[in-house]
Design a protein around this motif. Structure first.
Motif, PDB file in Angstrom:
ATOM      1  N   GLN A  77      -8.371   3.720   5.516  1.00  0.00           N
ATOM      2  CA  GLN A  77      -8.105   2.913   4.314  1.00  0.00           C
ATOM      3  C   GLN A  77      -6.865   3.457   3.601  1.00  0.00           C
ATOM      4  OE1 GLN A  77     -11.984   3.164   2.339  1.00  0.00           O
ATOM      5  NE2 GLN A  77     -12.452   1.114   3.099  1.00  0.00           N
ATOM      6  N   ALA A  78      -5.829   3.655   4.393  1.00  0.00           N
ATOM      7  CA  ALA A  78      -4.607   4.279   3.885  1.00  0.00           C
ATOM      8  C   ALA A  78      -3.514   3.247   3.652  1.00  0.00           C
ATOM      9  CB  ALA A  78      -4.109   5.329   4.881  1.00  0.00           C
ATOM     10  N   GLU A  79      -2.562   3.622   2.814  1.00  0.00           N
ATOM     11  CA  GLU A  79      -1.345   2.828   2.640  1.00  0.00           C
ATOM     12  C   GLU A  79      -0.215   3.531   3.390  1.00  0.00           C
ATOM     13  OE1 GLU A  79      -0.565   1.829  -1.429  1.00  0.00           O
ATOM     14  OE2 GLU A  79      -2.427   0.697  -1.608  1.00  0.00           O
ATOM     15  N   HIS A 126      -0.955  -2.065   3.136  1.00  0.00           N
ATOM     16  CA  HIS A 126       0.055  -2.056   2.081  1.00  0.00           C
ATOM     17  C   HIS A 126       1.209  -1.148   2.509  1.00  0.00           C
ATOM     18  CE1 HIS A 126       0.687  -2.378  -2.528  1.00  0.00           C
ATOM     19  NE2 HIS A 126       1.829  -2.291  -1.886  1.00  0.00           N
ATOM     20  N   ARG A 168       0.247   5.069  -6.749  1.00  0.00           N
ATOM     21  CA  ARG A 168      -0.849   4.524  -5.946  1.00  0.00           C
ATOM     22  C   ARG A 168      -2.091   5.421  -6.004  1.00  0.00           C
ATOM     23  NH1 ARG A 168      -1.173  -0.059  -6.080  1.00  0.00           N
ATOM     24  NH2 ARG A 168      -2.393  -0.191  -4.158  1.00  0.00           N
ATOM     25  N   THR A 169      -1.879   6.730  -6.195  1.00  0.00           N
ATOM     26  CA  THR A 169      -3.026   7.619  -6.382  1.00  0.00           C
ATOM     27  C   THR A 169      -3.753   7.274  -7.676  1.00  0.00           C
ATOM     28  OG1 THR A 169      -1.988   9.426  -5.142  1.00  0.00           O
ATOM     29  CG2 THR A 169      -3.763  10.017  -6.647  1.00  0.00           C
ATOM     30  N   VAL A 196      -5.836   4.913  -4.598  1.00  0.00           N
ATOM     31  CA  VAL A 196      -5.605   5.140  -3.173  1.00  0.00           C
ATOM     32  C   VAL A 196      -5.705   6.643  -2.882  1.00  0.00           C
ATOM     33  CG1 VAL A 196      -3.975   4.880  -1.259  1.00  0.00           C
ATOM     34  CG2 VAL A 196      -4.085   3.145  -3.058  1.00  0.00           C
ATOM     35  N   LYS A 197      -6.440   7.005  -1.825  1.00  0.00           N
ATOM     36  CA  LYS A 197      -6.652   8.416  -1.527  1.00  0.00           C
ATOM     37  C   LYS A 197      -5.905   8.886  -0.280  1.00  0.00           C
ATOM     38  CE  LYS A 197     -11.125   8.774  -3.821  1.00  0.00           C
ATOM     39  NZ  LYS A 197     -10.542   9.539  -4.932  1.00  0.00           N
TER      40      LYS A 197
END
Length: 222
Positions: free
Chosen positions: A19-21, A50, A79-80, A84-85
């Motif tokens: 589940q990363a960008e 993304h 984004r963090t 987003v992790k």
């Protein structure tokens, strides 16, 4: 299928798994209006994850490693905060990746006057004459630079003329400090075996050999 497309797709598998960008670090893909031969991901892939820092610089403007680092850090922070992790930083431009991970030696702002002065001196007198000037100001650093390496010689002279008294000492001071980026993020470099476990769809020996030569890093937030 083109190898670059395969590489792009397997990175998307990793991004979706975590589940990363995705943050682009390919120096050619930074630029808009340049499409042929860049292997930029198309709509099929960008719609699944993304993307950041793709086609965001308009030529003839250029993007330095320092510019990239600031842009990437801005994305990571924003984004963090948005929740987003995980981030996958993708690209073959090792200098840009290194600058982001390890940071860059603080350098003085170089004025256009000094740039033009050094450029003119190089055109009139050549690289060796400039190297001699670097040697007078910073003999230790001069030993690390070839007289024929005109780019590094000019860059060194620009920095020394702009107020930094010793590039060598600045490098030592910088090396003794832990990167602020490493303090914030845990870094996992994806090995080809890791890619193989994540996606059973790609088992070509030839493909795996190619993957092993590519830098594909995940930066995970603590």
């Amino acid at each position: 299928m083109d190898v670059s497309i395969k590489l792009g797709r397997i990175i998307f598998v990793v991004a979706e798994f975590d589940q990363a960008e995705i943050i682009n670090a390919d120096s050619i893909q930074f630029y808009s209006q340049i499409e042929v031969g860049t292997a930029k991901p198309g709509p099929e892939l960008t719609s699944r994850a993304h993307h950041h820092l793709l086609s965001f610089v308009d030529p003839p403007k250029t993007l330095s490693a320092g510019d990239f680092t600031r842009a990437a850090e801005k994305v990571l922070v924003e984004r963090t905060v948005a929740g987003v992790k995980n981030f996958v930083i993708v690209g073959g431009s090792g200098f840009y990746l290194q600058a982001l991970e390890k940071g860059m030696i603080p350098a003085p702002i170089i004025s256009e006057k000094i740039r033009e002065q050094v450029k003119l001196k190089f055109e009139n007198e050549g690289s060796e004459k400039l190297w001699t000037e670097v040697e007078k100001r910073d003999p230790e650093y001069a030993l690390k630079v070839s007289k024929q390496d005109s780019y590094r010689v000019q860059r060194a002279l620009e920095i020394l003329l702009s107020g930094l008294t010793s590039i060598s000492q600045a490098q030592r001071d910088f090396a003794s400090q832990e990167s602020s980026f490493r303090k914030k993020y845990r870094i996992q470099k994806i090995a080809r075996q890791s890619l193989g476990r994540r996606s059973r769809a790609f088992k070509s020996t030839r493909f795996y050999r190619l993957v092993s030569f590519k830098k594909r890093w995940i930066f995970r937030n603590w």
